[in-house]
Each structure stands twice: as C-alpha cells, then as structure tokens.
Design an enzyme around this catalytic site. Structure first.
Site, PDB file in Angstrom:
ATOM      1  N   GLY A 321       0.823  -1.203   0.000  1.00 48.96           N
ATOM      2  CA  GLY A 321       0.000   0.000   0.000  1.00 48.96           C
ATOM      3  C   GLY A 321       0.856   1.250   0.000  1.00 48.96           C
ATOM      4  N   GLY A 322       0.246   2.355   0.388  1.00 53.77           N
ATOM      5  CA  GLY A 322       0.986   3.607   0.492  1.00 53.77           C
ATOM      6  C   GLY A 322       0.529   4.684  -0.454  1.00 53.77           C
ATOM      7  N   ALA A 324      -1.213   7.530  -1.640  1.00 52.55           N
ATOM      8  CA  ALA A 324      -1.820   8.462  -0.692  1.00 52.55           C
ATOM      9  C   ALA A 324      -3.081   9.119  -1.240  1.00 52.55           C
ATOM     10  CB  ALA A 324      -0.802   9.535  -0.302  1.00 52.55           C
ATOM     11  N   VAL A 325      -3.816   9.732  -0.320  1.00 52.21           N
ATOM     12  CA  VAL A 325      -5.004  10.524  -0.626  1.00 52.21           C
ATOM     13  C   VAL A 325      -4.712  11.963  -0.223  1.00 52.21           C
ATOM     14  CG1 VAL A 325      -7.411  10.945   0.035  1.00 52.21           C
ATOM     15  CG2 VAL A 325      -6.615   8.616  -0.394  1.00 52.21           C
ATOM     16  N   TYR A 327      -5.912  14.725   1.349  1.00 53.13           N
ATOM     17  CA  TYR A 327      -7.005  15.131   2.236  1.00 53.13           C
ATOM     18  C   TYR A 327      -7.164  16.645   2.313  1.00 53.13           C
ATOM     19  CZ  TYR A 327      -7.146  10.309   3.979  1.00 53.13           C
ATOM     20  OH  TYR A 327      -7.263   8.941   4.081  1.00 53.13           O
ATOM     21  N   CYS A 533     -19.749  11.929  26.100  1.00 60.01           N
ATOM     22  CA  CYS A 533     -19.356  12.617  27.338  1.00 60.01           C
ATOM     23  C   CYS A 533     -17.857  12.457  27.542  1.00 60.01           C
ATOM     24  CB  CYS A 533     -20.137  12.052  28.520  1.00 60.01           C
ATOM     25  SG  CYS A 533     -21.908  12.279  28.395  1.00 60.01           S
TER      26      CYS A 533
END
Length: 665
Positions: A321-322, A324-325, A327, A533
């Site tokens: 993987g790796g 990227a997105v 964001y 909470c």
C-alpha cells in the site's frame, strides 16, 4: 440489518429549463439589481479547498449546495442537500453514511488505467493485477461491489487475518484474480489458503515471520500441494509521516535480508524453492512523497532480481500500500496530502522494475499493489447535523454605577478606552481585572451577580479587541490565541469515536464542509463537539492550504432550519475502527447508484438500535424492561408515581430501546 433495495428515479436537471445563476426560474426572477453578491460559491470552493481534494467528484452548484459527481468527468451529479432531505423522508435519521458505488467503480478504473498507460509508455512486457486490502473496509456490500467492478481487470483481494480470509474465499470468484494472504498465520490459516487452490483460487501465502516458513513446508507436505509462496521483505527504505515507523529494519512484519536467505535455504532443502514466486514489501500507509516510493521500489527491485537469480521461480512483485489521498488538497508532501498523482505512482513503479530486470536479463514480474486507501476513501460521505451552539456572551452590560465595586468600574473603563493604539495593553488589563474579580469572589468580597458582570465585561473587551486584531496585518504573539478563545462550539449529532476514530487517535484530517448555504459567507468560526461525554470527543483540526487550522468557518444557525455538514474522504478504515464510546453505535448507511434519470437506492443498512448496542455489552433488553416494570409497580404501591406516569415511563423506555442510538432532529 439490510433492507430491500429502493428504487427512486429523481430528476437530475437534464430535462428542466436551466435556472439562472441565482437558481430562480426566469419568469420568477425579481427585478435586476446592480449589487454584486457579497459571497460567491467560488469563494466557498477556495475556503474549503474543494477543488484540491474533491475533484472530480465533489463541487458546488449554483444554489450553494454541495454536489457529488459519482462518475467523475463522465457526467451526472446529485445535489447532496436534496439527497439528504429525501433520505430523511424515508426515516433514515442522521448521522447518515452515504456510499456512492459509482465512485468505487471509478477509482478501480482509474488505478488500472494508470498502470495500463504506464505499461504502454515504458513498453513493459508484463501486466498489473491490483488487490484490495479487506482491512480498509470489510463491509459486505462494498466488498461485493468491489469484486464485481474489478472483474474486467482481474482485480483481487488481500486478507490479513482468518476472518478476512473467510470473506475473500467466499466472495472472490473472478478467474485469474489474486488472493494475497498476509498477516500472522497459524497452520489452519496456511492450510486453508493452500486448499483454496483446489477451488481454482490463485491464493499466495506471504511469509512474514520466520516461523511461518517451516509451517508452510509442513502444511504443503501434509496436503500434497505445491503452494504459491511469497516473502515480505523489511526494506531499509522507510516511509514518512504517521506510518513511517511501520517500515524499516525494525518493522513489525517482514523478513530481514539474512532471514530471507535462510528461508531460501529452508525451501531449497525441502525441494520447494520453485514455490517461491512473490516478493512483497510495504513501507507504510499514506506515503506523501514520491521520492520515498522511488527509493523503496528501487531497493525492492534489486531484491526481486536477486531472488530470481537464486533459483526461485519469481513471477510477482507486490508493492503493498501507500498510495496516498490528498485530504487537504495542497498537493504537497504534508502528511495529509501528496506531491504526486496516481499516474506518477504507476510510472515510477513500472519504469524502475523494468530497468532492474533488463539489467539482469530477467523476465519482468506481474505487478501488484494494495492501494486500499486510494480506492475506498472517496466513495462515502458522512452527513450529520448541528444540534446547537455554545457562544461566548459578549453583550455589554449596563454601564456601571459609582457605588459598584471598583473592579467592575475598572473593567468598564478598560472597555471604553479600547482603541487601535492601545488594544494590546487593554487586553492584558482586562485579563488582570478578570483574575482579580475571581480572586475577590473566592474570598467572598464579590457577589455571584457581580462576578457575572465582571465576566461579561471581560468578554465584551475581548470581542472589541478581536475586531481590531482582525484588521491588522500582524497579530502580536500574545493575541494569537484570542480567536480560538472566542470561537463558537457547534454541537454535532455524531460520535467522533465511532465515525472518525482517526481524527481522535492520530489527528487525521478529513475535509468537513457545509452541504448548503455555500453561497453565503460563513462568518462564524467554530470547533465541533460530538455527543459523547468525553472531552476528546471534538474536532478542532481542519484542513488549510498552508498548515492546519484550529477553527472551521460555518454559518450562523437559523431557527427551525437544519444545518447539515459533510465529512468527506472517510471511506477507508473509519467504519471498522469505530468504537462504542457511550454506546453510540453504527450509523445508518445507504448505497446510492447514479441512473440516467436520477439515482437508485441499492441498499439500506439500518444503524444500531439501543437494544443492539446493549447486547454487545451483555445486557438483555427484556430483562431491562422487566426491571423497570418492577420498579414502577413498587412506586405505584408506595404512591410516588401515578398509573399514567408509570405507563408513560415504560412506553418511553421501550421505544428508546428499539430506536437509533443518536438523537432525533
């Protein structure tokens, strides 16, 4: 539970008379005015960086609503605000996770197209076979869609555990698709993967621990199967960002070079070296810099050719993987972004592997990537509403009287004297007088009402000073936090721990945007507080061009009108990693597919009821109801509750058990 698909053909606007820029039909238009709008949708696009992270799927229409184009540039869009309104009419309460299956299909197509283009460009004599790591999102409907969409590309799956292997074996039926078996393995895991070959599955057991080598040899001998094996290498090249520590010499998974050599020797001694056909590596998730990827693939390519020269029948190179997105949409090597695109990624992998194999006159491998984040992140939008706000009261109290306490008179005079020439000094004076007021109150020299007036005057001073600071080119260091101190808190119908756990756990950034009113200036700066909470149940880090901002620009709430926010790019990891903090359960989920006339609701998965989440922690709903019934009977006998009150209590209690864990809005 899943409900039957609902079909709705909703007009997307193709057959309508085109509205003017204000969204009003020509005949209903008011008289033209020579007044320029104070805020435009282009300004909203820039503020929320939608073009940076959202293209080609998300944008804003002329009505100021966020829209989704699930097929990217190929056309067709849906108004997210109108979609949410329509779904609420079907009793689908917020928060609501909306999945767009067309986006998932588009992401798979784009990834395969990029590798196909790179293979053609560099005349690579091999092929590409992607796999989706199930750990990114294990939801059944999504995995089934992904396998279906991936059939034309022989797209496979990656499993990292026994449950994920069970999903993959039952779901993946595409001839020639790869099933990569990663993670910790015992004898049962390895045997199951090997036996899957009898079913026609191309299952590859990746050896990641030293002990697994002998287990695989013993299992193969016992079953009489020649398995396809791989080894995961610990590269010296390391990733960067939050997951950089998951790679390198001391990574959790993989074999060091000496361990790989020993594995070769073990397999050779067992006459199984021909079974070793794959090299796998992983340098971490969300690799933001292309240079890191280049370094890793260069090292891995040399390991691959060395394994081939050692006698192993190498056929596959799995780059892990790796991918990227982006964001935050900045297109940089910031951890929430990336300084490359999908085509750059494919080009570098193809070119480097070809060069390494050509130099040794070896056949090139079939390339594999496990790009889960890049495939799944865009396909879902989490929609939630704002329940209320908490504002700093900055209303100036009535002028102080001479007989009032000196500290109040000092604060009022400080307020009156605030000006551009002295605002910094006035700020420190206000702080000092407020602290003195609290001290006087603690020693009994100031009444509760007087302390309230002192605090009101202090906040009035801060608001006046903030207005001056906002017009200055330079903000003094001691006033940098003033805006955050004065910020509003918007309470949202959401559990961060359930729906955005990475935001809480590792400060992951997700784009958050209002779904409507984007043609209005958002003049409120706020943080978001969830329903739990827990003081950590908040979001106070938001995407920005240069860095990370602590406040999000939002619109003031209108009475009796909903205000919807969307969290984008959260389709990978967040759903399965969510927890039941305060027993807020899974959200309602709906799967939407674009059609020529609108959209179709493919699946509705209702969120957890209170009864279901109580069952997770070993409570039986019938036992709870019976306990309350007994208490009401006892209270009736004692005369502390009426019969009508007891019936109402039981009715409300039972209804709450069958209802959604989130608030009605």
């Amino acid at each position: 539970m899943g409900l039957e698909p609902i079909r709705e053909e909703t007009d997307t606007g193709a057959d309508r008379r085109a509205p003017n820029e204000s969204g009003v039909e020509e005949d209903d238009r008011p008289a033209a005015k020579d007044v320029a709008p104070s805020w435009t949708i282009e300004q909203s696009e820039e503020l929320y960086r939608i073009k940076g992270w959202g293209e080609p799927y998300f944008s804003i229409n002329a009505a100021g609503h966020a829209i989704v184009s699930p097929k990217g540039e190929r056309g067709g869009s849906l108004d997210l605000y109108e979609l949410v309104q329509a779904l609420k009419l079907r009793d689908l309460g917020l928060p609501l996770l909306i999945r767009f299956s067309d986006i998932l299909e588009d992401r798979i197509e784009r990834l395969n197209a990029c590798f196909a283009k790179a293979i053609a460009r560099y005349k690579y004599p091999g092929s590409y076979r992607g796999v989706f790591p199930i750990k990114c999102n294990q939801q059944r409907h999504l995995i089934e869609d992904l396998v279906r969409f991936g059939e034309p590309y022989q797209f496979g799956l990656e499993a990292g555990s026994k449950p994920e292997l069970a999903i993959a074996l039952a779901t993946l039926k595409t001839p020639g698709a790869l099933l990569i078996c990663n993670g910790y393995k015992d004898r049962a895991y390895i045997e199951t993967a090997m036996l899957a070959r009898r079913l026609g599955q191309t299952a590859i057991v990746v050896l990641e621990q030293v002990e697994e080598v002998q287990i695989a040899i013993d299992a193969a001998r016992s079953l009489g199967i020649d398995p396809v094996l791989g080894v995961r290498a610990k590269l010296t090249s390391k990733g960067i960002g939050r997951w950089g520590g998951s790679s390198g010499d001391r990574a959790k998974f993989g074999l060091t070079i000496p361990e790989i050599v020993r594995a070769i020797e073990q397999l050779e001694a067992a006459n199984m070296l021909h079974c070793l056909q794959l090299l796998h590596f992983h340098i971490g998730s969300q690799i933001s810099s292309i240079s890191v990827i280049k370094d890793a693939i260069r090292e891995a390519s040399q390991i691959y050719v060395s394994l081939a020269q050692s006698g192993a029948q190498m056929k596959y190179l799995d780059v892990g993987g790796g991918l990227a997105v982006d964001y935050d949409g900045s297109k940089t090597n910031f951890h929430a972004s990336k300084n490359y695109n999908m085509q750059n990624y494919a080009n570098d992998i193809v070119a480097e592997v070809k060069e390494a194999c050509q130099e040794r006159d070896l056949p090139v491998p079939t390339l594999i990537s496990e790009s889960g984040r890049a495939i799944a992140s865009h396909q879902s939008v989490l929609v939630f509403d704002v329940l209320g706000t908490s504002e700093v009261c900055t209303d100036l109290p009535e002028p102080t009287q001479e007989k009032e306490h000196l500290i109040l008179r000092n604060l009022y005079e400080t307020y009156r004297a605030i000006a551009v020439e002295n605002y910094q000094e006035a700020y420190h004076d206000a702080i000092q007088f407020k602290e003195e007021a609290i001290s006087l109150f603690n020693f009994g020299y100031l009444s509760l009402r007087e302390r309230a007036r002192a605090e009101q005057l202090y906040w009035a001073c801060c608001r006046k000073i903030q207005a001056i600071v906002g017009e200055q080119e330079y903000v003094p260091d001691d006033l940098e936090d003033l805006e955050k101190i004065m910020a509003s808190i918007y309470y949202v119908n959401l559990s961060v721990f359930q729906s955005a756990p990475d935001s809480w756990a590792i400060d992951q950034l997700f784009p958050i945007v209002p779904l409507h009113r984007l043609d209005e200036k958002p003049n409120i700066r706020a943080t978001l507080a969830d329903l739990t909470c827990d003081s950590d149940g908040k979001i106070d880090r938001f995407i920005d061009l240069l860095d990370v901002k602590s406040l999000l620009e939002l619109h003031p709430l209108h009475p009796d009108e909903p205000y919807y926010l969307g969290m984008f790019l959260g389709g990978a990891y967040q759903e399965i990693m969510g927890n039941l903090h305060n027993l807020f359960g899974d959200t309602n989920t709906v799967h939407i597919k674009l059609t020529p006339k609108g959209y179709q609701i493919e699946h509705v998965v209702k969120g957890d009821s209170v009864t279901e989440v109580l069952g997770y922690v070993q409570y039986d709903a019938e036992d709870l109801v019976e306990s309350i019934r007994k208490q009401t009977e006892q209270a009736l006998q004692e005369g502390t509750i009426t019969l009508q009150e007891s019936q109402r209590l039981l009715r409300n209690y039972e209804q709450s058990l069958s209802g959604y864990t989130y608030l009605n809005s």
